[in-house]
Scaffold this motif. Structure first.
Motif, mmCIF file in Angstrom:
data_model
loop_
_atom_site.group_PDB
_atom_site.id
_atom_site.type_symbol
_atom_site.label_atom_id
_atom_site.label_comp_id
_atom_site.label_asym_id
_atom_site.label_seq_id
_atom_site.Cartn_x
_atom_site.Cartn_y
_atom_site.Cartn_z
ATOM 1 N N ASN A 1 0.826 -1.207 0.000
ATOM 2 C CA ASN A 1 0.000 0.000 0.000
ATOM 3 C C ASN A 1 0.861 1.259 0.000
ATOM 4 O OD1 ASN A 1 -2.325 -1.501 0.053
ATOM 5 N ND2 ASN A 1 -2.692 -1.240 2.227
ATOM 6 N N ILE A 2 1.898 1.302 0.821
ATOM 7 C CA ILE A 2 2.731 2.504 0.899
ATOM 8 C C ILE A 2 3.496 2.691 -0.403
ATOM 9 C CG2 ILE A 2 4.882 1.627 1.915
ATOM 10 C CD1 ILE A 2 3.109 4.753 3.115
ATOM 11 N N GLN A 3 3.891 1.609 -1.023
ATOM 12 C CA GLN A 3 4.581 1.701 -2.311
ATOM 13 C C GLN A 3 3.635 2.245 -3.389
ATOM 14 O OE1 GLN A 3 6.665 -2.400 -1.659
ATOM 15 N NE2 GLN A 3 7.453 -1.477 -3.530
ATOM 16 N N ALA A 4 2.429 1.754 -3.428
ATOM 17 C CA ALA A 4 1.463 2.247 -4.409
ATOM 18 C C ALA A 4 1.110 3.706 -4.125
ATOM 19 C CB ALA A 4 0.202 1.381 -4.378
ATOM 20 N N TYR A 5 0.992 4.050 -2.866
ATOM 21 C CA TYR A 5 0.620 5.408 -2.471
ATOM 22 C C TYR A 5 1.704 6.425 -2.837
ATOM 23 C CZ TYR A 5 -1.076 9.151 0.585
ATOM 24 O OH TYR A 5 -1.527 10.349 1.076
ATOM 25 N N THR A 6 2.976 6.039 -2.627
ATOM 26 C CA THR A 6 4.088 6.969 -2.862
ATOM 27 C C THR A 6 4.720 6.826 -4.234
ATOM 28 O OG1 THR A 6 5.682 5.419 -1.925
ATOM 29 C CG2 THR A 6 4.728 7.059 -0.424
ATOM 30 N N GLY A 7 4.503 5.690 -4.880
ATOM 31 C CA GLY A 7 5.148 5.438 -6.162
ATOM 32 C C GLY A 7 6.559 4.889 -6.014
ATOM 33 N N LEU A 8 6.924 4.485 -4.792
ATOM 34 C CA LEU A 8 8.248 3.892 -4.567
ATOM 35 C C LEU A 8 8.311 2.498 -5.181
ATOM 36 C CD1 LEU A 8 8.739 4.826 -0.812
ATOM 37 C CD2 LEU A 8 10.184 5.619 -2.681
ATOM 38 N N VAL B 1 4.493 3.878 11.266
ATOM 39 C CA VAL B 1 4.861 5.055 10.479
ATOM 40 C C VAL B 1 4.115 5.075 9.149
ATOM 41 C CG1 VAL B 1 6.775 6.131 9.202
ATOM 42 C CG2 VAL B 1 7.097 5.442 11.573
ATOM 43 N N ASN B 2 3.997 3.924 8.507
ATOM 44 C CA ASN B 2 3.276 3.861 7.231
ATOM 45 C C ASN B 2 1.829 4.293 7.391
ATOM 46 O OD1 ASN B 2 5.601 2.985 5.995
ATOM 47 N ND2 ASN B 2 4.916 0.882 5.710
ATOM 48 N N THR B 3 1.185 3.815 8.434
ATOM 49 C CA THR B 3 -0.203 4.190 8.702
ATOM 50 C C THR B 3 -0.309 5.690 8.963
ATOM 51 O OG1 THR B 3 -0.680 2.004 9.601
ATOM 52 C CG2 THR B 3 -2.183 3.776 10.221
ATOM 53 N N ASP B 4 0.579 6.197 9.820
ATOM 54 C CA ASP B 4 0.579 7.637 10.131
ATOM 55 C C ASP B 4 0.840 8.478 8.881
ATOM 56 O OD1 ASP B 4 0.124 7.018 12.776
ATOM 57 O OD2 ASP B 4 2.165 7.466 13.446
ATOM 58 N N PHE B 5 1.766 8.018 8.053
ATOM 59 C CA PHE B 5 2.117 8.770 6.848
ATOM 60 C C PHE B 5 0.920 8.922 5.921
ATOM 61 C CE2 PHE B 5 3.611 8.986 2.438
ATOM 62 C CZ PHE B 5 4.359 10.155 2.511
ATOM 63 N N ILE B 6 0.223 7.842 5.694
ATOM 64 C CA ILE B 6 -0.943 7.893 4.803
ATOM 65 C C ILE B 6 -2.006 8.822 5.379
ATOM 66 C CG2 ILE B 6 -2.854 6.531 3.851
ATOM 67 C CD1 ILE B 6 -0.793 4.256 3.434
ATOM 68 N N GLN B 7 -2.232 8.729 6.693
ATOM 69 C CA GLN B 7 -3.243 9.595 7.315
ATOM 70 C C GLN B 7 -2.836 11.066 7.251
ATOM 71 O OE1 GLN B 7 -3.649 7.982 11.250
ATOM 72 N NE2 GLN B 7 -5.027 6.352 10.595
ATOM 73 N N CYS B 8 -1.579 11.350 7.530
ATOM 74 C CA CYS B 8 -1.109 12.739 7.574
ATOM 75 C C CYS B 8 -1.026 13.394 6.195
ATOM 76 C CB CYS B 8 0.264 12.818 8.238
ATOM 77 S SG CYS B 8 0.237 12.489 9.999
ATOM 78 N N THR B 9 -0.823 12.594 5.169
ATOM 79 C CA THR B 9 -0.617 13.177 3.841
ATOM 80 C C THR B 9 -1.844 13.112 2.939
ATOM 81 O OG1 THR B 9 0.327 11.091 3.022
ATOM 82 C CG2 THR B 9 1.881 12.774 3.853
ATOM 83 N N GLN B 10 -2.938 12.604 3.435
ATOM 84 C CA GLN B 10 -4.151 12.539 2.609
ATOM 85 C C GLN B 10 -4.513 13.898 1.995
ATOM 86 O OE1 GLN B 10 -6.246 10.212 1.309
ATOM 87 N NE2 GLN B 10 -4.764 8.726 2.027
ATOM 88 N N PRO B 11 -4.458 15.001 2.751
ATOM 89 C CA PRO B 11 -4.817 16.294 2.142
ATOM 90 C C PRO B 11 -3.836 16.745 1.048
ATOM 91 C CG PRO B 11 -4.858 16.429 4.541
ATOM 92 C CD PRO B 11 -4.249 15.113 4.175
ATOM 93 N N PHE C 1 9.723 11.264 6.624
ATOM 94 C CA PHE C 1 8.785 10.793 7.642
ATOM 95 C C PHE C 1 9.294 9.533 8.332
ATOM 96 C CE2 PHE C 1 4.636 9.564 9.322
ATOM 97 C CZ PHE C 1 4.025 10.786 9.570
ATOM 98 N N ILE C 2 9.886 8.627 7.578
ATOM 99 C CA ILE C 2 10.343 7.347 8.129
ATOM 100 C C ILE C 2 11.491 7.543 9.119
ATOM 101 C CG2 ILE C 2 12.023 6.738 6.325
ATOM 102 C CD1 ILE C 2 9.550 4.197 7.574
ATOM 103 N N GLN C 3 12.160 8.679 9.052
ATOM 104 C CA GLN C 3 13.272 8.951 9.961
ATOM 105 C C GLN C 3 12.814 9.089 11.407
ATOM 106 O OE1 GLN C 3 15.147 12.361 8.226
ATOM 107 N NE2 GLN C 3 16.172 11.158 6.649
ATOM 108 N N ARG C 4 11.531 9.183 11.638
ATOM 109 C CA ARG C 4 11.002 9.213 13.004
ATOM 110 C C ARG C 4 11.445 7.989 13.801
ATOM 111 N NH1 ARG C 4 4.755 11.204 12.705
ATOM 112 N NH2 ARG C 4 5.191 13.203 11.730
ATOM 113 N N ILE C 5 11.604 6.891 13.108
ATOM 114 C CA ILE C 5 11.997 5.653 13.790
ATOM 115 C C ILE C 5 13.370 5.810 14.434
ATOM 116 C CG2 ILE C 5 12.580 3.214 13.442
ATOM 117 C CD1 ILE C 5 10.437 3.155 11.247
ATOM 118 N N GLU C 6 14.257 6.544 13.781
ATOM 119 C CA GLU C 6 15.612 6.727 14.294
ATOM 120 C C GLU C 6 15.624 7.414 15.654
ATOM 121 O OE1 GLU C 6 18.185 8.548 11.375
ATOM 122 O OE2 GLU C 6 17.260 7.373 9.781
ATOM 123 N N LYS C 7 14.610 8.172 15.950
ATOM 124 C CA LYS C 7 14.539 8.882 17.225
ATOM 125 C C LYS C 7 13.881 8.041 18.308
ATOM 126 C CE LYS C 7 14.379 13.209 14.806
ATOM 127 N NZ LYS C 7 13.514 13.902 13.916
#
Length: 116
Positions: free
Chosen positions: A7-14, A61-71, A87-93
Motif C-alpha cells: 500500500n505505501i509503495q502504491a501510495y508513494t510510487g516507490l 509510520v506507514n499508517t501515520d504517513f498515509i493519514q497525515c498526507t491525505q490532504p 517521515f520514516i526517519q522518526r523511527i531513528e529517534k
C-alpha cells in the motif's frame, strides 16, 4: 511483502528496491547510533526482537504517513516519495533502548566467558 508495504509503495510510487533501500538505511542509521562496535552492530542487525520492533515501527509510520498526507495526495508521487523519506526517519529517534541493552549485556557475558 506485507499488504501495508504494498500500500505505501502504491501510495508513494516507490519501487520495491527504493522502499527496501529506505528501510535498510533507516535500520542501519538507527542501530549505528547505539552500537559501539561493528560487532555490536552486526549482533543488533540479526536480533529477532530488534527486527520485530523495527517492522512494528515501520507499520505504525506507514499508517501515520498515509493519514497525515491525505490532504496533500494531489501534489503527486515525487513529493510523496520525498516526504516519506523524511517521515520514516522518526523511527531513528525512537530506538529500543531496553532491547539494545539486553543484547549488549548478553554480548559482554558471552565475550567474557570465552577460553583460549
Amino acid at each position: 511483502m506485507s499488504q501495508q508495504n504494498t500500500n505505501i509503495q502504491a501510495y508513494t510510487g516507490l519501487s520495491t528496491k527504493e522502499y527496501e533501500l529506505i528501510l535498510t538505511g533507516t535500520l542501519l542509521n538507527c542501530l549505528s547510533q547505539v552500537a559501539a562496535t561493528t560487532q555490536a552492530l552486526q549482533l543488533l542487525l540479526i536480533d529477532r526482537s530488534i527486527n520485530k520492533w523495527f517492522l512494528t515501527q515501520v507499520n505504525k509510520v506507514n499508517t501515520d504517513f498515509i493519514q497525515c498526507t491525505q490532504p496533500y495526495k494531489h501534489l503527486g508521487k515525487e513529493h510523496l516519495k520525498i516526504s516519506y523519506r523524511r517521515f520514516i526517519q522518526r523511527i531513528e529517534k525512537n530506538y529500543p533502548n531496553g532491547l539494545v541493552d539486553n543484547i549488549t549485556v548478553s554480548q559482554i557475558r558471552t565475550s567474557t566467558t570465552r577460553f583460549n
